[in-house]
Scaffold this active site. Structure first.
Site, PDB file in Angstrom:
ATOM      1  CD  GLU A   1      24.123 -25.632-140.887  1.00  0.00           C
ATOM      2  OE1 GLU A   1      24.400 -25.160-141.993  1.00  0.00           O
ATOM      3  OE2 GLU A   1      24.999 -25.983-140.072  1.00  0.00           O
TER       4      GLU A   1
ATOM      5  CD  GLU B   1      29.888 -24.454-140.276  1.00  0.00           C
ATOM      6  OE1 GLU B   1      29.601 -24.087-141.430  1.00  0.00           O
ATOM      7  OE2 GLU B   1      29.062 -24.935-139.485  1.00  0.00           O
TER       8      GLU B   1
END
Ligand code: LER
Ligand code: MN
Length: 267
Positions: A245, A151
């Site tokens: 998130e 990520e």
């Protein structure tokens, strides 16, 4: 595309995680709101009652698209690029534990902050250690039948892989075809010249998407154009998860409800 939301399996300092206090209540709430699954933020798999957690999620019909590993860094300072070999080995062992946990849920495993931060004097060596660690983990992931995801993360959280371009170059250096990318709209909003261009660039490796608005609040509460994000993901043929998130603002319940209402309307 399916909708998920990140929850923590134990209390943690990292703030963009909902409902940290009470796992059962939060799982029930997420299911009632209509989410398809929960992404689990797991500091240490050894501390989990896997069977109990599986039962809890199965009873609510929730899938687990991915397991986050960043708490091992946030809470214990474990990183794959630590100049201290003992710490580095501990971080690698922990990530192996996450990869060994993942098949129970059919989940992918995320390499975010656990890669650590580069120091000026050791940056090259740190990159090399991390390349080798991810090569090893990608092979283990293949044996376990689960995905491994790198990520890109914004510059205020790490100086090691901020953009999709850097992440793609890092994947090339690792050289394992099953190392995928996780695209997070919050980080991209800070780092990428164009969110849409960067989604197109990661298409060949894209395995998972984190959604949060420009301020890391629920989608619709900032100025990311999620209509365009969804259209671009569709155009590249992405059929995976949108996993929220987000900061629990103004409250965990309100943020979770706002996210699913807003995204369902777009999907
Ligand atoms: C994790 O997915 C993330 O986005 C980071 O900001 C923290 O680990
Ligand atoms: Mn993320």
């Amino acid at each position: 595309m399916k909708l998920g939301i990140v929850i923590s399996t134990q209390p943690a300092r990292f703030s963009a995680v909902l409902f940290q206090a009470d796992l059962e209540r939060m799982v029930a709430r997420v299911a009632e709101l209509g989410y398809d699954g929960v992404e689990l933020a797991v500091r240490n798999p050894a501390l989990l009652d896997v069977e109990a957690l599986k039962r809890l999620l199965d009873n609510r019909g929730l899938e687990v698209p991915a397991i986050g590993t960043g708490q091992a860094w946030g809470e214990e300072g474990l990183s794959l690029s630590d100049p201290d070999e003992v710490m580095r080995e501990r971080a690698l062992k922990r990530l192996e534990d996450h990869l060994n946990l993942a098949p129970a849920f059919g989940a992918q495993v995320i390499v975010g902050l656990i890669r650590g931060r580069l120091r000026e004097d050791t940056a090259q060596e740190q990159r090399g250690w991390t390349v080798r660690a991810l090569r090893h983990c990608a092979k283990l992931a293949a044996r376990r039948g689960v995905g491994l995801l790198l990520e890109p993360i914004n510059r205020y959280e790490t100086n090691f892989i901020n953009t999709v371009e850097e992440a793609l170059a890092f994947c090339e250096a690792v050289g394992e075809p099953n190392l995928g990318l996780l695209f997070d709209t919050f980080h991209a909003n800070i780092e990428e010249p164009s969110i849409e261009e960067s989604i197109r660039a990661c298409a060949p490796r894209l395995g998972h998407v984190h959604v949060a608005d420009s301020n890391r609040w629920a989608p619709g509460r900032g100025h990311v154009n999620f209509g365009s994000v969804v259209a671009t993901l569709r155009a590249i043929g992405y059929d995976g998860w949108l996993s929220a998130e987000i900061l629990p603002n103004p409250s965990p319940d309100a943020a979770a409800a706002q996210t699913i209402q807003y995204l369902r309307a777009l999907l």
